[in-house]
Design a protein around this motif. Structure first.
Motif, short mmCIF file in Angstrom:
data_model
loop_
_atom_site.label_atom_id
_atom_site.label_comp_id
_atom_site.label_asym_id
_atom_site.label_seq_id
_atom_site.Cartn_x
_atom_site.Cartn_y
_atom_site.Cartn_z
N GLY A 1 0.31 -1.34 0.13
CA GLY A 1 -0.03 -0.33 -0.16
C GLY A 1 1.06 0.93 0.51
N GLU A 2 2.28 0.85 -0.05
CA GLU A 2 3.37 2.94 -0.02
C GLU A 2 3.84 2.41 -1.37
OE1 GLU A 2 5.92 2.21 3.63
OE2 GLU A 2 3.80 2.45 4.56
N PRO A 3 3.92 3.45 -1.54
CA PRO A 3 4.71 3.79 -2.89
C PRO A 3 6.07 2.95 -2.98
CG PRO A 3 4.29 5.78 -2.09
CD PRO A 3 4.21 4.78 -0.99
N ILE A 4 6.92 2.32 -4.10
CA ILE A 4 8.11 2.34 -4.69
C ILE A 4 9.19 3.17 -3.77
CG2 ILE A 4 10.48 1.47 -5.52
CD1 ILE A 4 7.87 0.02 -7.74
N GLN A 5 10.12 2.46 -3.02
CA GLN A 5 11.24 3.61 -2.20
C GLN A 5 12.91 3.27 -3.30
OE1 GLN A 5 10.67 5.80 0.36
NE2 GLN A 5 10.09 5.36 -0.29
N TYR A 6 13.13 4.25 -3.96
CA TYR A 6 14.02 3.29 -4.51
C TYR A 6 15.59 3.78 -4.04
CZ TYR A 6 11.15 3.76 -8.44
OH TYR A 6 9.93 3.20 -9.25
N ALA A 7 16.12 2.87 -5.01
CA ALA A 7 18.16 3.90 -4.46
C ALA A 7 18.94 3.45 -5.36
CB ALA A 7 18.69 2.48 -3.61
N LEU A 8 20.09 3.99 -5.12
CA LEU A 8 21.60 3.97 -6.10
C LEU A 8 22.51 3.43 -5.46
CD1 LEU A 8 22.76 7.59 -6.58
CD2 LEU A 8 22.00 6.54 -8.16
N GLU A 9 22.89 2.71 -6.54
CA GLU A 9 23.75 1.39 -6.30
C GLU A 9 24.97 1.26 -6.91
OE1 GLU A 9 21.52 -2.48 -5.64
OE2 GLU A 9 23.70 -3.49 -6.33
N GLY A 10 26.36 1.27 -6.05
CA GLY A 10 27.33 1.22 -6.38
C GLY A 10 27.55 -0.77 -6.13
N ALA A 11 27.89 -1.89 -7.04
CA ALA A 11 27.82 -2.94 -6.98
C ALA A 11 29.14 -3.53 -7.54
CB ALA A 11 27.40 -3.71 -8.46
N ILE A 12 30.24 -4.04 -6.41
CA ILE A 12 31.78 -3.91 -6.92
C ILE A 12 32.21 -5.66 -6.36
CG2 ILE A 12 33.79 -4.48 -5.07
CD1 ILE A 12 32.99 -1.51 -3.94
N PHE A 13 32.23 -6.27 -7.69
CA PHE A 13 31.93 -7.65 -8.16
C PHE A 13 32.85 -8.49 -6.74
CE2 PHE A 13 30.96 -7.16 -12.50
CZ PHE A 13 29.97 -7.13 -12.60
N ALA A 14 33.80 -8.57 -6.87
CA ALA A 14 34.59 -9.04 -5.87
C ALA A 14 35.84 -8.27 -4.54
CB ALA A 14 36.21 -9.60 -6.74
N THR A 15 34.94 -8.74 -3.16
CA THR A 15 35.71 -7.80 -2.35
C THR A 15 35.80 -9.71 -1.65
OG1 THR A 15 33.60 -7.26 -1.48
CG2 THR A 15 34.37 -6.08 -2.56
N GLY A 16 34.75 -10.18 -0.81
CA GLY A 16 35.04 -11.11 -0.10
C GLY A 16 35.72 -12.38 -0.57
N ALA A 17 36.26 -12.41 -2.31
CA ALA A 17 35.98 -13.52 -3.02
C ALA A 17 37.64 -13.30 -3.08
CB ALA A 17 35.58 -13.23 -4.44
N ALA A 18 37.95 -11.88 -3.03
CA ALA A 18 39.34 -12.00 -2.54
C ALA A 18 40.14 -12.26 -1.76
CB ALA A 18 39.64 -9.56 -2.89
#
Length: 512
Positions: free
Chosen positions: A305-322
């Protein structure tokens, strides 16, 4: 009886089930890893049936260990590795192929074809996403073209594309797969839909043009619902593995779940989750802010019943993978060793490690970048490489932060962090220094599971208001910058040079 909310946290490397009480504290917890399948270089797959079996196992293990009955669960929430794509037979309930994981790069050529054909701006405008193999659309397209009909165990020889058009082959990200297995209903939430490259985030509907371009019939796509759904997605079967009818009432992609779990409910609130990759999200409210600096515009969450809340995202592929790579090449035995080894030297001695194992994400978006270590000498020791790995996590986060500050036109003074790596105090301090920003670590750092529990609990009235959730959030420790800014900026400049050297490395021989 005391009542609780359960959360299925299905991640890239394993599946966790956690049970939370009204104060947001963990009262039960179980975890199992699943196999990582690498059929070819750059390809990553999971067995969706193994994930389902593990999901059932961890739910039963956690409840048993804590002596909690399934009838003490008011609701279940689901959170998941995003973009990972599975197609399955609606009649048999069996996948037609292994799931293709978000890290997989097999559709790189198709992505480059899309760019050449002028799809970059239309896709960015409609979905908020970069044209990249990271997202689900090209994975689903590949599965429809390459899944073997013989594996469908069907007597009828119809082509898989025809069966998909009839709704007999179903598409889903992992949330959808688990909700279908739990309830029998084919449903996803707005956050996961927004990661498919098929969903128009402004019109809040599957996009006809994109479905046509990728050959994805709408009949195979799930119904899209709010992340916290008062109508619920359905309930578990009382005669099934759980032995009780429990409503499944909340779902969010893992990074949006962490945003929710960190109670980032207001525009300007931001968090960074350190997992296999790292994902920096900032709530931008009801405005879908278009990025001019390589970030993604995505859906943050939606309540009934509420509007969508949007976001900006920075996706970094490898941190824990490193960190995992350090273990795989026997530089460390356990991730916990990294803090002591990094502290044992004063610097990296000029070594920089760019962990672009599967390309670079935000803000660079280079699918052909590859992992690069520069600056080594005969004096380079294991401790220098380990410290350089931790610095790479912090430097990549600064790359994203600088882009986000420019897009959102705000100064970031504090960042909430979570995920396994934030237990490392050295990394948290390093992050504060490199970003010149206060880092805030909460008491409950499993905020991904917590966010999906909150979404489900709000839907069924276990929690009545988000203010209750804000009251639950508690600080474990804060890290303030304490390093020389000129030296940090000098090292960051050198890091940027190292990144440039990693780019566009994975070319076919005929391209050279």
């Amino acid at each position: 009886m005391t009542q609780y909310v359960g959360a299925i946290d299905q991640g890239t490397t394993g599946t966790r089930f956690m049970v939370f009480d009204h104060s947001g504290q963990v009262v039960a917890n179980a975890y199992e890893k699943h196999e990582q399948i690498y059929p070819e270089p750059g390809w990553v797959e999971h067995d969706a049936m193994e994930i389902w079996e593990n999901t059932k196992d961890v739910i039963q293990q956690a409840l048993s260990r804590a002596d909690i009955g399934p009838d003490q669960l008011d609701a279940l929430g689901v959170t998941n590795q995003r973009e990972t794509t599975v197609l399955w037979d609606a009649e048999t309930g069996r996948p037609v192929h292994n799931a293709i994981v978000w890290q997989d790069r097999r559709t790189t050529d198709r992505v480059e074809e899309l760019k050449e054909d002028g799809w970059e701006e239309p896709i960015r405008d409609k979905t908020g996403l970069e044209v990249d193999a990271y997202f689900s659309a090209t994975k689903a397209e590949w599965l429809l073209a390459n899944s073997d009909p013989i594996k469908l165990q069907r007597s009828r020889p119809e082509d898989i594309e025809d069966r998909a058009a009839d709704g007999e082959i179903l598409f889903g990200t992992i949330d959808t797969w688990l909700i279908w297995k739990l309830t029998g209903n084919h449903i996803t939430d707005v956050t996961n839909a927004s990661r498919t490259m098929l969903y128009n985030i402004r019109d809040a509907e599957w996009d006809d043009e994109l479905m046509d371009e990728f050959g994805i019939p709408e009949a195979m796509l799930p119904e899209v619902r709010p992340s916290s759904d008062e109508d619920t997605y359905g309930a578990t079967d009382a005669d099934g593995f759980l032995g009780a009818s429990v409503p499944v009432a909340g779902a969010l992609g893992d990074q949006q779940a962490a945003l929710f779990g960190q109670t980032c409910f207001d525009a300007g609130d931001a968090k960074n989750t350190y997992g296999t990759g790292s994902f920096f999200l900032m709530n931008t409210g009801e405005e879908a802010v278009k990025s001019d600096h390589g970030l993604l515009t995505t859906i943050g969450f939606q309540r009934s019943g509420e509007p969508i809340q949007y976001a900006l995202e920075g996706a970094i592929f490898a941190t824990g993978a490193a960190i995992e790579w350090l273990e795989e090449v026997d530089l460390i035995d356990d991730a916990a060793e990294t803090e002591e080894l990094a502290r044992s030297v004063d610097s990296t001695d000029g070594v920089y490690f760019v962990p672009a194992f599967t390309g670079l994400g935000a803000p660079h978006w280079d699918q052909r970048a590859r992992a690069t270590i520069v600056g080594m000498t005969r004096g380079t020791e294991k401790s220098h490489l380990v410290r350089a790995t931790l610095e790479s996590i912090a430097f990549q986060t600064r790359d994203v932060t600088e882009a986000m500050v420019q897009d959102a036109d705000i100064d970031l003074t504090s960042l909430r962090v979570d995920g396994g790596a934030v237990k490392n105090n050295f990394l948290c301090q390093l992050q504060a220094n490199i970003m010149d920003t206060e880092i805030v670590r909460p008491v409950v750092d499993e905020t991904t599971a917590l966010g999906s529990a909150y979404a489900a609990g709000l839907a069924v009235g276990y929690w009545e208001t988000v203010d209750e959730l804000r009251d639950n959030w508690q600080i474990d420790r804060q890290f303030a910058p304490d390093d020389d800014r000129s030296d940090v900026d000098r090292r960051y400049g050198r890091w940027s040079e190292a990144v440039e050297r990693s780019k566009d490395w994975a070319r076919d021989e005929e391209d050279e």
